[in-house]
Write an enzyme that holds these catalytic residues in place. Structure first.
Site, PDB file in Angstrom:
ATOM      1  CE  LYS A   3      -8.954   2.971   6.241  1.00 21.81           C
ATOM      2  NZ  LYS A   3      -9.729   3.234   4.996  1.00 21.81           N
TER       3      LYS A   3
ATOM      4  CE  LYS B 123      -3.584  -7.552  -3.685  1.00 20.27           C
ATOM      5  NZ  LYS B 123      -4.677  -6.918  -4.645  1.00 20.27           N
TER       6      LYS B 123
ATOM      7  CE  LYS C 112       3.824   2.960   1.477  1.00 22.09           C
ATOM      8  NZ  LYS C 112       3.752   4.554   1.196  1.00 22.09           N
TER       9      LYS C 112
END
Ligand code: TRP
Length: 333
Positions: free
Chosen positions: A112, A195, A198
């Site tokens: 992050k 996969k 989002k």
């Protein structure tokens, strides 16, 4: 006594087929065997500062989709994290023995920081402490999460054990990752790699709320190639992904038919995708119509959320009362 399961999902809104056949399929299986708490982690979402409108809308949408996917509010506890503020008190206590060094070393935190260097807030740093508190709050021993959360679970065990040692008690249990994943199907995305997720963009995901037409469009635009040129060749990833999806939504006969065409180099991707799209529309029709029904039943949603808050609060209040006692937080008068 049934073992307790806790799992949270960040309330980023609509769920896709990967969630549906993966995590949610897991949850539905677990609810008979375990004492399950499934919650929407709206407090965790605050690390990225969603607008107030988006936050409450997405929380409600996830509840609707959980119900539509088959989570039964009579068997499991479905709740909204912020409806049980006890977790924030436990989070404060647990923060007192979570060390800066170990928090800074967490992989998810480092990712992050790298991706959003302008928003390195302390909620992000202590995200694993809040997550540990979610789990410890209900004395869960099993947490159905993916590989990416493994390290947070290890930290959860560290914090719980450290608390036990510090206060010389045997209070918090150790929680471990759990899934039926060896039996679960892989749900690839439509973008040719990896996969369904989002983070790979909307075009790669089929959402549970996508209309039949949107599903058709997305599937027809899925990444493919110019087709096989030699007999019985292994498939490139993008094509294998579409076959993997077909295995999930189509009949065995349909799958075998297109496998044959591929092996003989007679496959036409237009036809293949059309079939895949129609079967996907059909396979998801029940969940789509349940989402619609539940969305129209405001009273039911309200009842589920209130019931969940009540059940989760009961367990949370007991834990916080006991933790206060262990720590020595007492009302003197
Ligand atoms: N961190 C989890 C995720 O990003 C969400 C989460 C928050 C969670 N609290 C939890 C998962 C407690 C399991 C248990 O996926």
């Amino acid at each position: 006594m049934k073992e307790t399961v806790v799992s949270g999902i960040r309330s980023t809104g609509k769920l896709h087929l990967g969630n549906y056949y993966g995590a949610l399929g897991n949850f539905v299986k677990m609810q008979d065997e375990y004492n399950c708490f499934f919650f929407i982690a709206d407090l965790h979402s605050l690390t990225t500062h969603p607008t107030p409108g988006d936050l409450s809308r997405t929380v409600k949408q996830v509840v609707i989709e959980y119900l539509a996917a088959g989570i039964d509010p009579e068997k499991s506890t479905i709740y909204v994290q912020s409806d049980v503020p006890e977790v924030t008190e436990l989070y404060l206590y647990m923060n007192m023995n979570a060390y800066l060094g170990e928090l800074e070393r967490a992989t998810a935190f480092k990712d992050k920081v790298r991706d959003n260097p302008d928003n390195v807030n302390s909620g992000l740093l202590t995200y694993p402490v809040l997550m540990a508190s979610d789990i410890l709050l209900h004395h869960a021993t099993k947490v159905p999460v993916g590989k990416d959360q493994e390290q947070h679970l290890e930290m959860t065990r560290t914090f719980g054990n450290r608390f036990n040692r510090l206060y010389n008690v045997d209070y918090f249990k150790e929680a471990f990752a759990f899934s039926y994943s060896d039996k679960l199907v892989k749900i690839p995305g439509l973008d040719g790699n990896g996969k369904m997720g989002k983070s790979n963009g909307d075009a790669s995901c089929v959402y549970l709320t996508d209309s039949a037409d949107v599903i058709r469009k997305k599937v027809m635009r899925a990444v493919s190639d110019s087709g096989p040129t030699e007999l019985n060749q292994p498939k490139p990833e993008a094509i294998q992904n579409l076959f993997d999806l077909m295995r999930v939504v189509s009949t065995a006969d349909t799958l075998a038919h297109f496998e044959d065409l591929y092996a003989n180099c007679n496959i036409r991707y237009g036809d293949f995708k059309k079939q895949l799209a129609e079967d996907m529309v059909l396979a998801t029709e029940p969940v789509r119509s349940r989402i619609e029904d539940i969305t129209n039943d405001e009273e039911y949603i309200k009842k589920v959320i209130q019931m969940g808050a009540e059940k989760a609060s009961e367990s949370a209040r007991k834990t916080v009362r006991e933790v206060r006692e262990i720590i020595g937080i007492k009302k003197l008068y």
